[in-house]
Motif scaffolding. Structure first.
Motif, PDB file in Angstrom:
ATOM      1  N   VAL A 422      13.977 -10.251  31.266  1.00  0.00           N
ATOM      2  CA  VAL A 422      13.793 -10.267  29.470  1.00  0.00           C
ATOM      3  C   VAL A 422      14.428  -9.552  28.942  1.00  0.00           C
ATOM      4  CG1 VAL A 422      11.504  -9.226  30.538  1.00  0.00           C
ATOM      5  CG2 VAL A 422      13.273  -7.649  30.594  1.00  0.00           C
ATOM      6  N   TYR A 423      14.569 -10.027  28.078  1.00  0.00           N
ATOM      7  CA  TYR A 423      15.550  -9.913  26.650  1.00  0.00           C
ATOM      8  C   TYR A 423      15.956  -8.166  26.626  1.00  0.00           C
ATOM      9  CZ  TYR A 423      14.144 -13.585  24.519  1.00  0.00           C
ATOM     10  OH  TYR A 423      13.803 -14.608  23.735  1.00  0.00           O
ATOM     11  N   ALA A 424      15.284  -7.468  27.158  1.00  0.00           N
ATOM     12  CA  ALA A 424      15.966  -5.740  27.290  1.00  0.00           C
ATOM     13  C   ALA A 424      17.276  -6.100  28.338  1.00  0.00           C
ATOM     14  CB  ALA A 424      15.072  -4.864  26.657  1.00  0.00           C
ATOM     15  N   MET A 425      17.306  -6.605  29.438  1.00  0.00           N
ATOM     16  CA  MET A 425      17.800  -5.995  30.843  1.00  0.00           C
ATOM     17  C   MET A 425      18.976  -6.393  30.606  1.00  0.00           C
ATOM     18  SD  MET A 425      18.242  -5.784  33.941  1.00  0.00           S
ATOM     19  CE  MET A 425      15.581  -5.634  34.075  1.00  0.00           C
ATOM     20  N   GLN A 426      19.809  -5.292  30.782  1.00  0.00           N
ATOM     21  CA  GLN A 426      21.326  -5.819  30.935  1.00  0.00           C
ATOM     22  C   GLN A 426      21.910  -5.823  32.671  1.00  0.00           C
ATOM     23  OE1 GLN A 426      23.622  -6.332  29.215  1.00  0.00           O
ATOM     24  NE2 GLN A 426      25.301  -5.814  29.910  1.00  0.00           N
ATOM     25  N   HIS A 427      21.605  -6.872  32.702  1.00  0.00           N
ATOM     26  CA  HIS A 427      22.806  -6.734  33.976  1.00  0.00           C
ATOM     27  C   HIS A 427      24.280  -6.776  34.553  1.00  0.00           C
ATOM     28  CE1 HIS A 427      22.421  -6.715  39.058  1.00  0.00           C
ATOM     29  NE2 HIS A 427      22.992  -8.543  39.143  1.00  0.00           N
ATOM     30  N   GLY A 428      25.098  -6.333  34.429  1.00  0.00           N
ATOM     31  CA  GLY A 428      26.068  -6.308  33.842  1.00  0.00           C
ATOM     32  C   GLY A 428      26.872  -4.617  34.115  1.00  0.00           C
ATOM     33  N   GLY A 429      28.338  -4.255  33.616  1.00  0.00           N
ATOM     34  CA  GLY A 429      28.424  -3.174  34.251  1.00  0.00           C
ATOM     35  C   GLY A 429      29.833  -2.855  33.434  1.00  0.00           C
ATOM     36  N   PRO A 430      30.840  -1.741  33.680  1.00  0.00           N
ATOM     37  CA  PRO A 430      31.716  -1.612  33.457  1.00  0.00           C
ATOM     38  C   PRO A 430      33.073  -2.157  34.580  1.00  0.00           C
ATOM     39  CG  PRO A 430      31.453   0.138  32.461  1.00  0.00           C
ATOM     40  CD  PRO A 430      29.663  -0.786  33.244  1.00  0.00           C
ATOM     41  N   PHE A 431      33.677  -2.511  34.912  1.00  0.00           N
ATOM     42  CA  PHE A 431      34.660  -3.056  35.902  1.00  0.00           C
ATOM     43  C   PHE A 431      35.037  -2.267  36.573  1.00  0.00           C
ATOM     44  CE2 PHE A 431      38.878  -4.021  38.017  1.00  0.00           C
ATOM     45  CZ  PHE A 431      38.192  -5.183  38.375  1.00  0.00           C
ATOM     46  N   PRO A 432      34.907  -2.210  38.119  1.00  0.00           N
ATOM     47  CA  PRO A 432      34.665  -3.719  39.134  1.00  0.00           C
ATOM     48  C   PRO A 432      33.310  -4.447  39.335  1.00  0.00           C
ATOM     49  CG  PRO A 432      35.026  -1.764  40.123  1.00  0.00           C
ATOM     50  CD  PRO A 432      34.990  -1.073  38.645  1.00  0.00           C
ATOM     51  N   SER A 433      31.903  -3.620  38.440  1.00  0.00           N
ATOM     52  CA  SER A 433      31.117  -3.937  38.829  1.00  0.00           C
ATOM     53  C   SER A 433      30.784  -5.332  38.289  1.00  0.00           C
ATOM     54  CB  SER A 433      30.077  -3.182  37.767  1.00  0.00           C
ATOM     55  OG  SER A 433      29.629  -2.837  37.117  1.00  0.00           O
ATOM     56  N   THR A 434      31.734  -5.918  36.622  1.00  0.00           N
ATOM     57  CA  THR A 434      31.425  -7.086  36.058  1.00  0.00           C
ATOM     58  C   THR A 434      33.157  -7.320  35.685  1.00  0.00           C
ATOM     59  OG1 THR A 434      30.772  -6.449  34.606  1.00  0.00           O
ATOM     60  CG2 THR A 434      28.854  -7.285  36.265  1.00  0.00           C
ATOM     61  N   THR A 435      33.172  -8.802  35.170  1.00  0.00           N
ATOM     62  CA  THR A 435      34.895  -8.783  34.282  1.00  0.00           C
ATOM     63  C   THR A 435      34.371  -8.692  33.513  1.00  0.00           C
ATOM     64  OG1 THR A 435      34.273 -11.211  34.883  1.00  0.00           O
ATOM     65  CG2 THR A 435      35.828 -10.200  36.658  1.00  0.00           C
ATOM     66  N   ASP A 436      33.418  -8.725  32.678  1.00  0.00           N
ATOM     67  CA  ASP A 436      32.855  -8.670  31.193  1.00  0.00           C
ATOM     68  C   ASP A 436      31.794  -7.833  30.954  1.00  0.00           C
ATOM     69  OD1 ASP A 436      33.088  -8.605  28.785  1.00  0.00           O
ATOM     70  OD2 ASP A 436      33.490 -10.602  28.571  1.00  0.00           O
ATOM     71  N   ALA A 437      31.879  -6.646  30.875  1.00  0.00           N
ATOM     72  CA  ALA A 437      30.725  -5.271  30.847  1.00  0.00           C
ATOM     73  C   ALA A 437      29.970  -5.468  29.623  1.00  0.00           C
ATOM     74  CB  ALA A 437      31.318  -4.007  30.579  1.00  0.00           C
ATOM     75  N   ARG A 438      30.010  -6.495  28.223  1.00  0.00           N
ATOM     76  CA  ARG A 438      29.679  -7.060  26.964  1.00  0.00           C
ATOM     77  C   ARG A 438      28.374  -8.236  27.443  1.00  0.00           C
ATOM     78  NH1 ARG A 438      34.680  -9.799  23.744  1.00  0.00           N
ATOM     79  NH2 ARG A 438      34.302 -10.679  25.297  1.00  0.00           N
ATOM     80  N   PHE A 439      28.907  -8.599  28.832  1.00  0.00           N
ATOM     81  CA  PHE A 439      27.129  -9.430  28.441  1.00  0.00           C
ATOM     82  C   PHE A 439      25.904  -9.064  29.917  1.00  0.00           C
ATOM     83  CE2 PHE A 439      30.850 -11.555  26.644  1.00  0.00           C
ATOM     84  CZ  PHE A 439      29.911 -11.584  25.487  1.00  0.00           C
ATOM     85  N   THR A 440      25.216 -10.416  29.825  1.00  0.00           N
ATOM     86  CA  THR A 440      24.376  -9.996  31.191  1.00  0.00           C
ATOM     87  C   THR A 440      24.420 -11.021  31.975  1.00  0.00           C
ATOM     88  OG1 THR A 440      21.788  -9.285  31.865  1.00  0.00           O
ATOM     89  CG2 THR A 440      22.118  -9.969  29.627  1.00  0.00           C
ATOM     90  N   SER A 441      23.860 -11.378  33.586  1.00  0.00           N
ATOM     91  CA  SER A 441      23.803 -11.908  33.602  1.00  0.00           C
ATOM     92  C   SER A 441      22.202 -12.511  33.952  1.00  0.00           C
ATOM     93  CB  SER A 441      24.455 -12.560  34.834  1.00  0.00           C
ATOM     94  OG  SER A 441      23.883 -11.512  35.739  1.00  0.00           O
ATOM     95  N   VAL A 442      21.370 -11.703  33.701  1.00  0.00           N
ATOM     96  CA  VAL A 442      20.083 -12.111  33.721  1.00  0.00           C
ATOM     97  C   VAL A 442      19.286 -11.384  31.879  1.00  0.00           C
ATOM     98  CG1 VAL A 442      17.890 -10.704  35.055  1.00  0.00           C
ATOM     99  CG2 VAL A 442      20.002 -10.938  36.103  1.00  0.00           C
ATOM    100  N   GLY A 443      18.391 -12.473  32.310  1.00  0.00           N
ATOM    101  CA  GLY A 443      17.381 -12.434  30.953  1.00  0.00           C
ATOM    102  C   GLY A 443      17.773 -13.237  29.928  1.00  0.00           C
ATOM    103  N   PRO A 444      17.040 -14.039  28.622  1.00  0.00           N
ATOM    104  CA  PRO A 444      17.851 -14.240  27.709  1.00  0.00           C
ATOM    105  C   PRO A 444      18.830 -14.100  26.906  1.00  0.00           C
ATOM    106  CG  PRO A 444      15.264 -13.934  27.529  1.00  0.00           C
ATOM    107  CD  PRO A 444      16.467 -13.323  28.385  1.00  0.00           C
TER     108      PRO A 444
END
Length: 494
Positions: A422-444
């Motif tokens: 969904v739109y409000a999902m944030q599947h991403g986070g600060p390093f080292p969980s992801t390389t760019d915390a500004r974005f999500t890889s799930v949801g539109p």
């Protein structure tokens, strides 16, 4: 035996993608959305053979695969709807005024260029060949070259066929989608460092994602790598909640920890609480719950061996008490729980490393100050769960404020496994969980990763993209002179 795509073939696919990018720049958001909906139809039409092949290659239960296929179809359709709405092109129009030196300015987002997508092992549909990365990149207007995960080659080929067939039916450039196979590290490195590739999407291990990130940043023209690399997803259980619900919380925690044999990137691998009678009750209940968990086959032998290696390493660390240790059976993940104290957890970085599988660490703190100390020292996480009552929240404001800095999704009770598209999902986070915390890889909102803005100054209306023309032929919402406007622009002609 997995066929290794030749360097010559890869180079050809990159050239095709470059040509396809020029083609996609001249498609509208409505046209790309139509393609995406057609891909969804193709995937949905794939029958029982797809499910059986995926089951044979991954050992995932049939019911799970049926659900994941439906989720994948839903991703393509929901992303298509979002793309068609114009939300990600962010059209902005500032009309010429007598007090403006630059005249008429119009801006929107376009695709950044060919994108390489690395398929994931644990989601053969939703995070792999035809997963959310591929859907969002194509929706943004970017050709995609998929490096298939070698753990499920036949599944990947069938999903690739659904996209390839759709592109062919539309009569669009073949290079909009390419499928590459192989097991060598060199393929991924070659794709990532190629001058015509403009972004990379990856879901997998920290070592794999960080290696691609480093390669991309050593290029003459560095490119973004959107790598989702997992995390330990800690659960902070606070005083009143654990006192009132120790047994229920244990059941919920073990259910989440062992879901899918623990092979989820949001697996809650660490449980943190202040020691005392409530935590003792929780631990006793955990022991009982673990006995009900049957070991099951992991995705492939490589993941099983890695699980056993990292589990053994953690168990043999100082100040470790084994709470539950299932019997090992070749290829199967046995649920395991260990316990340590806060200072050992803080001082031993091995205990903060993800063990991909049904493995959990209970950290017993002396007091609230140690909870805060752990929060301050946490690395970036995809999720953090706060098991709490409203009273707990009031009494632990400093802790919760710190946790906001450490994750992409902060839960109030519940468990983190399961990611809503969904739109409000944030599947991403600060390093080292992801390389760019500004974005999500799930949801539109995943589409945002693959666009960049371009501004047009004083261009005649007939040469502007459809999304920026005066008549607003696509009937999308735009910001015109600072105000939301969904209509056409009635401009005086001179």
């Amino acid at each position: 035996m997995i066929e290794e795509t030749s360097k010559e073939n890869i180079e050809l696919r990159i050239q095709m993608a470059s040509r396809a990018y020029q083609f996609l720049k001249n498609t509208t958001i409505k046209e790309r959305a139509a393609l995406m909906n057609a891909v969804a139809d193709q995937i949905e039409a794939l029958g029982e053979e797809l499910i059986q092949i995926a089951h044979a290659e991954t050992s995932l239960p049939l019911a799970r695969l049926v659900g994941e296929k439906a989720r994948t179809v839903g991703q393509w359709r929901s992303y298509a709807k979002a793309v068609a709405s114009g939300i990600y092109i962010e059209p902005r129009i500032d009309l010429a005024q007598t007090d403006k030196q630059k005249g008429d300015l119009r801006k929107y987002n376009i695709g950044i260029g060919p994108v390489v997508v690395f398929g994931a092992s644990n989601f053969p549909f939703a995070f792999s060949t035809a997963g959310g990365d591929t859907a969002s990149a194509i929706g943004a207007g970017c050709p995609v070259i998929v490096k298939a995960h070698p753990a499920h080659p036949h599944t990947s080929q069938m999903m690739a066929g659904a996209i390839t067939n759709t592109v062919k039916e539309f009569g669009w450039e073949e290079g909009i989608f390419s499928h590459i196979t192989g097991t060598s590290y060199e393929i991924g490195a070659y794709l990532t460092q190629h001058k015509d590739i403009q972004a990379v999407a990856f879901t997998g291990s920290f070592n794999g994602g960080k290696a691609l990130f480093d390669i991309a940043n050593r290029r003459e023209n560095p490119i973004p790598v959107f790598a989702e690399m997992g995390s330990i997803n800690p659960v902070f259980a606070l005083e009143n909640l654990i006192e009132n619900k120790a047994e229920a919380l244990a059941k919920e925690y073990i259910s989440s920890l062992t879901l899918g044999v623990g092979q989820f990137c949001t697996n809650p691998g660490v449980f943190i609480a202040v020691k005392g009678e409530s935590l003792n009750r929780f631990i006793a209940a955990v022991k009982n719950e673990i006995q009900e968990v049957t070991p099951a086959h992991m995705l492939h032998n490589g993941i099983y061996e890695s699980f056993e290696k990292h589990k053994s390493t953690a168990i043999t660390q100082p100040d470790i008490e084994v709470i539950a240790l299932g019997e090992t059976e070749k290829g199967k993940g046995s649920a395991t729980i260990i316990k340590t104290n806060a200072q050992s957890f803080l001082n031993n970085p091995i205990l903060s490393e993800e063990v991909f599988g049904p493995f959990g660490i209970i950290v017993a703190c002396e007091n609230k100050e140690e909870l805060i100390q752990i929060a301050k020292n946490l690395k970036g996480q995809l999720t953090i769960t706060v098991a709490a009552t409203p009273t707990d929240v009031h009494e632990n404001a400093e802790l919760i404020n710190l946790l906001k800095d450490k994750c992409g999704r902060l839960l109030f009770n519940g468990m983190p496994t399961g990611v809503e598209v969904v739109y409000a999902m944030q599947h991403g986070g600060p390093f080292p969980s992801t390389t760019d915390a500004r974005f999500t890889s799930v949801g539109p909102d995943a589409v945002k990763r693959f666009v960049r803005p371009i501004s047009f100054q004083n261009w005649p209306d007939e040469f502007l993209p459809e999304e920026l023309k005066n008549e607003n032929p696509l009937q999308i919402s735009r910001i015109v002179d600072g105000e939301v406007n969904s209509g056409s622009l009635q401009l005086e002609t001179v």
